[in-house]
Motif scaffolding. Structure first.
Motif, PDB file in Angstrom:
ATOM      1  N   LEU A 381      15.406  10.532  45.519  1.00 10.48           N
ATOM      2  CA  LEU A 381      16.061  10.717  44.222  1.00 10.48           C
ATOM      3  C   LEU A 381      15.171  10.322  43.048  1.00 10.48           C
ATOM      4  N   LEU A 382      13.921   9.944  43.329  1.00  7.86           N
ATOM      5  CA  LEU A 382      13.028   9.532  42.245  1.00  7.86           C
ATOM      6  C   LEU A 382      12.856  10.617  41.178  1.00  7.86           C
ATOM      7  N   PRO A 383      12.811  11.917  41.509  1.00  5.75           N
ATOM      8  CA  PRO A 383      12.738  12.926  40.437  1.00  5.75           C
ATOM      9  C   PRO A 383      13.919  12.858  39.474  1.00  5.75           C
ATOM     10  N   LEU A 384      15.119  12.602  39.985  1.00  5.22           N
ATOM     11  CA  LEU A 384      16.285  12.464  39.117  1.00  5.22           C
ATOM     12  C   LEU A 384      16.118  11.255  38.199  1.00  5.22           C
ATOM     13  N   THR A 385      15.645  10.141  38.752  1.00  7.79           N
ATOM     14  CA  THR A 385      15.417   8.944  37.933  1.00  7.79           C
ATOM     15  C   THR A 385      14.350   9.218  36.884  1.00  7.79           C
ATOM     16  N   ALA A 386      13.296   9.931  37.272  1.00 11.65           N
ATOM     17  CA  ALA A 386      12.235  10.254  36.315  1.00 11.65           C
ATOM     18  C   ALA A 386      12.770  11.133  35.187  1.00 11.65           C
ATOM     19  N   LEU A 387      13.691  12.041  35.506  1.00 10.12           N
ATOM     20  CA  LEU A 387      14.300  12.872  34.477  1.00 10.12           C
ATOM     21  C   LEU A 387      15.061  12.007  33.471  1.00 10.12           C
ATOM     22  N   LEU A 388      15.770  11.012  33.961  1.00 10.32           N
ATOM     23  CA  LEU A 388      16.486  10.100  33.062  1.00 10.32           C
ATOM     24  C   LEU A 388      15.515   9.344  32.168  1.00 10.32           C
ATOM     25  N   TYR A 389      14.413   8.885  32.735  1.00  6.91           N
ATOM     26  CA  TYR A 389      13.406   8.174  31.931  1.00  6.91           C
ATOM     27  C   TYR A 389      12.775   9.112  30.907  1.00  6.91           C
ATOM     28  N   LEU A 390      12.575  10.357  31.271  1.00 12.29           N
ATOM     29  CA  LEU A 390      12.047  11.340  30.318  1.00 12.29           C
ATOM     30  C   LEU A 390      13.006  11.476  29.126  1.00 12.29           C
ATOM     31  N   LEU A 391      14.293  11.579  29.413  1.00 17.22           N
ATOM     32  CA  LEU A 391      15.276  11.714  28.342  1.00 17.22           C
ATOM     33  C   LEU A 391      15.352  10.439  27.503  1.00 17.22           C
ATOM     34  N   MET A 392      15.229   9.275  28.141  1.00 21.06           N
ATOM     35  CA  MET A 392      15.228   8.019  27.392  1.00 21.06           C
ATOM     36  C   MET A 392      14.030   7.935  26.453  1.00 21.06           C
ATOM     37  N   THR A 393      12.888   8.425  26.907  1.00 19.32           N
ATOM     38  CA  THR A 393      11.687   8.404  26.080  1.00 19.32           C
ATOM     39  C   THR A 393      11.837   9.307  24.875  1.00 19.32           C
ATOM     40  N   VAL A 394      12.376  10.497  25.100  1.00 18.69           N
ATOM     41  CA  VAL A 394      12.614  11.409  23.976  1.00 18.69           C
ATOM     42  C   VAL A 394      13.622  10.802  23.007  1.00 18.69           C
ATOM     43  N   ASP A 395      14.669  10.192  23.539  1.00 19.83           N
ATOM     44  CA  ASP A 395      15.662   9.549  22.681  1.00 19.83           C
ATOM     45  C   ASP A 395      15.039   8.419  21.864  1.00 19.83           C
ATOM     46  N   SER A 396      14.120   7.662  22.468  1.00 22.83           N
ATOM     47  CA  SER A 396      13.425   6.592  21.748  1.00 22.83           C
ATOM     48  C   SER A 396      12.644   7.151  20.567  1.00 22.83           C
ATOM     49  N   ALA A 397      11.964   8.275  20.790  1.00 25.38           N
ATOM     50  CA  ALA A 397      11.205   8.895  19.697  1.00 25.38           C
ATOM     51  C   ALA A 397      12.132   9.394  18.595  1.00 25.38           C
ATOM     52  N   VAL A 398      13.249  10.002  18.978  1.00 26.41           N
ATOM     53  CA  VAL A 398      14.203  10.506  17.981  1.00 26.41           C
ATOM     54  C   VAL A 398      14.744   9.363  17.131  1.00 26.41           C
ATOM     55  N   ARG A 399      15.022   8.233  17.771  1.00 27.42           N
ATOM     56  CA  ARG A 399      15.534   7.073  17.028  1.00 27.42           C
ATOM     57  C   ARG A 399      14.508   6.575  16.021  1.00 27.42           C
ATOM     58  N   HIS A 400      13.243   6.575  16.405  1.00 25.21           N
ATOM     59  CA  HIS A 400      12.197   6.155  15.473  1.00 25.21           C
ATOM     60  C   HIS A 400      12.072   7.143  14.319  1.00 25.21           C
ATOM     61  N   TRP A 401      12.135   8.414  14.623  1.00 21.69           N
ATOM     62  CA  TRP A 401      12.023   9.422  13.563  1.00 21.69           C
ATOM     63  C   TRP A 401      13.198   9.339  12.593  1.00 21.69           C
ATOM     64  N   ARG A 402      14.342   8.867  13.079  1.00 26.63           N
ATOM     65  CA  ARG A 402      15.511   8.701  12.207  1.00 26.63           C
ATOM     66  C   ARG A 402      15.488   7.379  11.440  1.00 26.63           C
ATOM     67  N   GLY A 403      14.454   6.578  11.681  1.00 25.41           N
ATOM     68  CA  GLY A 403      14.343   5.305  10.989  1.00 25.41           C
ATOM     69  C   GLY A 403      15.087   4.164  11.638  1.00 25.41           C
TER      70      GLY A 403
END
Length: 420
Positions: A381-403
């Motif tokens: 199931l590591l690919p599924l976990t990696a997908l979640l981490y990918l989405l968390m990383t994108v969300d982290s960037a979006v939060r920074h871009w929003r200030g």
């Protein structure tokens, strides 16, 4: 060969390289050496010379300064704490109960808590006794400081005013230590001439989401910072685990910490880098007897834990973000997609490349699952976990871009370049 077949073949090559060429990051045998029973009384000196039958150390260098023959150096335990009343009863008593032969004192720094953390700490000290406890409060951080490092700065200052401790144990408020934890950390630092000794605490793994995400968190960290490479004296790799860091006071002063890293969101890696760049010797490994008691019962808590610092890890660089997302997709997501596509379309090359890459991926994850005493069925199931981490990383960037920055416990931190 189709484009997907080439991608799957590339993923297989990457996993062969990760298996053999990335410092054997997937192995979990980098642990703090245990102490023979006789060394509990008479530890080696700072240069690794074992004690003789009388407890005296010898060698061409003699005892390290401030460490008399057979003696134990003084230690100041600094615990930054902000709204930690929920976990403090499970962690602070373990620090107060440390079986340490030398002088040691606990400095808990209440960083503007609103839940009575400081008061509870005093009550626990009155109830359990043990090492002396000092509770301090530094006030709100000055501009350019993160709250944790501001609290650490205040704790180190209190420790200096109380006594000139030779070592500082920087440990989080959610970390519980076995009674011999401090003794073993100091012994390892003295026996091997280390300036920083850090253990990656065993995180709590109880709920389904914790089982899916937490072991992978440590697995990905070790992949980014292979412990064997970190522990090389002359290597460029540097990292630490902020929950448990034993630091020589002289090394901290030489590196200028915490002032030199005052804005760092990923403060443990920044600390290790500062110590190593100033000529210090560091060590990082997995813990056997140091545990985090902080619960992450749902996906939301785990998501915030990862996303608050993921984009900072990428240096707030959009190009690194794109490269990371592409890399995660190719390395972790392409193999199962290729296997399924190959099986459905009858293309053996695609199926074999995807299956082999997925199998290698799962195999490298098995040791970490065993370390966390989890079922090995989680490995595929590591690919599924990696997908979640990918989405968390994108969300982290979006939060920074929003200030919104790296938000944690009511505080939001700007990018380092924007901080005073």
């Amino acid at each position: 060969m189709s484009a997907l077949t080439w991608i799957a073949a590339g993923a297989l090559v990457v996993w062969l390289w990760l298996l053999l060429g990335q410092g054997f990051f997937w192995r979990t045998d980098v642990r703090l050496p245990r102490t023979p029973p006789d060394e509990h009384r008479n530890p080696p000196d700072g240069h690794g010379n074992p004690p003789d039958q009388h407890g005296n150390t010898s060698g061409e260098h003699g005892p390290a300064p401030g460490e008399g023959p057979g003696g134990w150096p003084s230690v100041a335990i600094v615990v930054p704490a902000r709204d930690e009343a929920a976990v403090l009863p499970a962690s602070l008593p373990s620090l107060l109960a440390q079986d340490y032969p030398g002088p040691a004192e606990v400095f808990l720094i209440d960083d503007g808590s609103s839940d009575g953390t400081g008061k509870l700490a005093r009550e626990l000290a009155d109830t359990y006794g043990g090492l002396p406890l000092t509770v301090g409060s530094p006030g709100e951080p000055e501009p350019g400081w993160t709250g944790k490092l501001w609290a650490v700065r205040h704790g180190i200052a209190l420790a200096k005013s109380a006594h000139r401790a030779e070592f500082l144990l920087l440990t989080d408020a959610d970390i519980a230590h076995e009674p011999d934890s401090l003794r073993e950390l100091v012994r390892a630092a003295r026996a091997h001439g280390l300036d920083l000794v850090s253990q990656m605490a065993r995180l709590r793994v109880t709920t389904g989401w914790e089982r899916l995400i937490v072991p992978a968190f440590v697995y990905f960290f070790a992949q980014l910072y292979p412990f064997r490479w970190v522990n090389r004296r002359r290597g460029r790799w540097a990292a630490a685990a902020g929950g448990c860091v034993l630091l020589r006071r002289e090394a901290a002063e030489r590196a200028g910490v915490p002032e030199a890293i005052r804005h760092a969101v990923i403060d443990d890696v920044a600390l290790a880098r500062a110590v190593k760049c100033s000529g210090g010797a560091i060590w990082l490994g997995l813990a056997d007897r140091v545990d985090s008691v902080r619960p992450y019962p749902g996906l939301g808590e785990l998501w915030r834990m990862v996303s608050r610092s993921a984009y900072a890890q990428l240096r707030h660089n959009p190009l690194l973000l794109v490269a990371t997302v592409a890399g995660l997709a190719v390395v972790y997501l392409a193999p199962p997609v290729a296997l399924c596509a190959g099986a459905l379309t009858g293309r053996p090359a695609l199926l074999v490349a995807g299956a082999a890459a997925w199998a290698l991926m799962a195999a490298t994850y098995v040791p970490m699952l065993r370390y966390y005493r989890q079922t090995l069925w989680l490995a595929p199931l590591l690919p599924l976990t990696a997908l979640l981490y990918l989405l968390m990383t994108v969300d982290s960037a979006v939060r920074h871009w929003r200030g919104q920055g790296a938000a944690w416990k009511g505080r939001t931190y700007a990018r380092p370049s924007a901080a005073p």
